[in-house]
Design a protein around this motif. Sequence first.
Motif, PDB file in Angstrom:
ATOM      1  N   GLY A   1       0.780  -1.228   0.000  1.00  0.00           N
ATOM      2  CA  GLY A   1       0.000   0.000   0.000  1.00  0.00           C
ATOM      3  C   GLY A   1       0.809   1.274   0.000  1.00  0.00           C
ATOM      4  O   GLY A   1       0.243   2.375  -0.007  1.00  0.00           O
TER       5      GLY A   1
ATOM      6  N   GLY B   1       1.011   1.939   3.686  1.00  0.00           N
ATOM      7  CA  GLY B   1       0.255   3.160   3.480  1.00  0.00           C
ATOM      8  C   GLY B   1       1.058   4.440   3.438  1.00  0.00           C
ATOM      9  O   GLY B   1       0.490   5.536   3.330  1.00  0.00           O
TER      10      GLY B   1
ATOM     11  N   ASN C   1       1.296   5.169   7.132  1.00  0.00           N
ATOM     12  CA  ASN C   1       0.458   6.300   6.714  1.00  0.00           C
ATOM     13  C   ASN C   1       1.119   7.662   6.879  1.00  0.00           C
ATOM     14  O   ASN C   1       0.439   8.696   6.813  1.00  0.00           O
TER      15      ASN C   1
END
Length: 317
Positions: free
Chosen positions: A129, A147, A165
């Motif tokens: 991701g 992420g 993230n």
Amino acid sequence: MKLSEIVKILRMDFASLGIEDAEITAINSLQNASGSELSYCDSEKNEKFIADSKACAVLVKKGVEVPKNIIKVECVNPHLAFAILSKYFAKPLIREPRPSAIAKSAQIAKGVYIGSNTQIGERVVICAGAYIGDDVVIGDDCVIHPGVVIYNDTIIGARCHILANAVIGSDGFGYAHRSDGTHVKIYHNGNVVLEDEVEIGANTTIDRAVFGSTIISSCTKIDNLVQIGHNCELGENCLIVSQVGLAGSTILGRNVVLGGQAGSGGHVRVGDFVQVAARGGISKDLPAGKNFAGHPIMELKEWFKLQAKIARFFKDK
């Protein structure tokens, strides 16, 4: 782009300015502009940089002195003019495809996007991701968690850890303002540089510079949910605790410690080995080697005295 075209974009009449035309290749700061670039001066404190600038042309308010070797473009609001033009000189988000260099020892999970002309070093691990943009450099032994978004032009040294993230290299929060109150986005053409052994916490964001680089120096560790604004420079071995927010062009010396939810206004300098307690508000330059707290910020020992006086006042009530 021709200077005459630039003036037209700004809705000014080129002929009335009485200046020569020139080819402009980019916009840059007064200090870093080359002989084919356009710069601007938006405040009196920056006028001192005009004399030594190598810019081809400069946007200034009427009456500002400019050396004869620089083309003087007078306008009402140079900062707004720069913001308008930044869109026209912005680097593309998606660039011409070119092969990337990925070390054979790197481990790239399924679902990772790797852009054009990117270099990924030995033994790098990139989890599912993650998004790695164009013209990115990732040094040896880095770990990129799920992420993570790493925007174009970011440079990452060796042995860095970027947790889930995190976003590295997005545009900074910068706008100019029209007289009617509307805002004009400033496109950021700089990048982010992480030196060796930097750790970036989950959901932390580090903005690219307007010009030049936002720099996180070697061995600095940044916790989760931290915001680092454009053109900030963090020295070696800093510790930045969760929910800290640094406004643009904040400069930290080496071994600075910022407690949780501490923050800074823009364009402040913090000296080496400074510690700021949780929720401290850095509104001015701080000298090296001292501890601070509070807002308005003060030395820690004075802050403790103040808290004691407040406590006694309410106790006496």
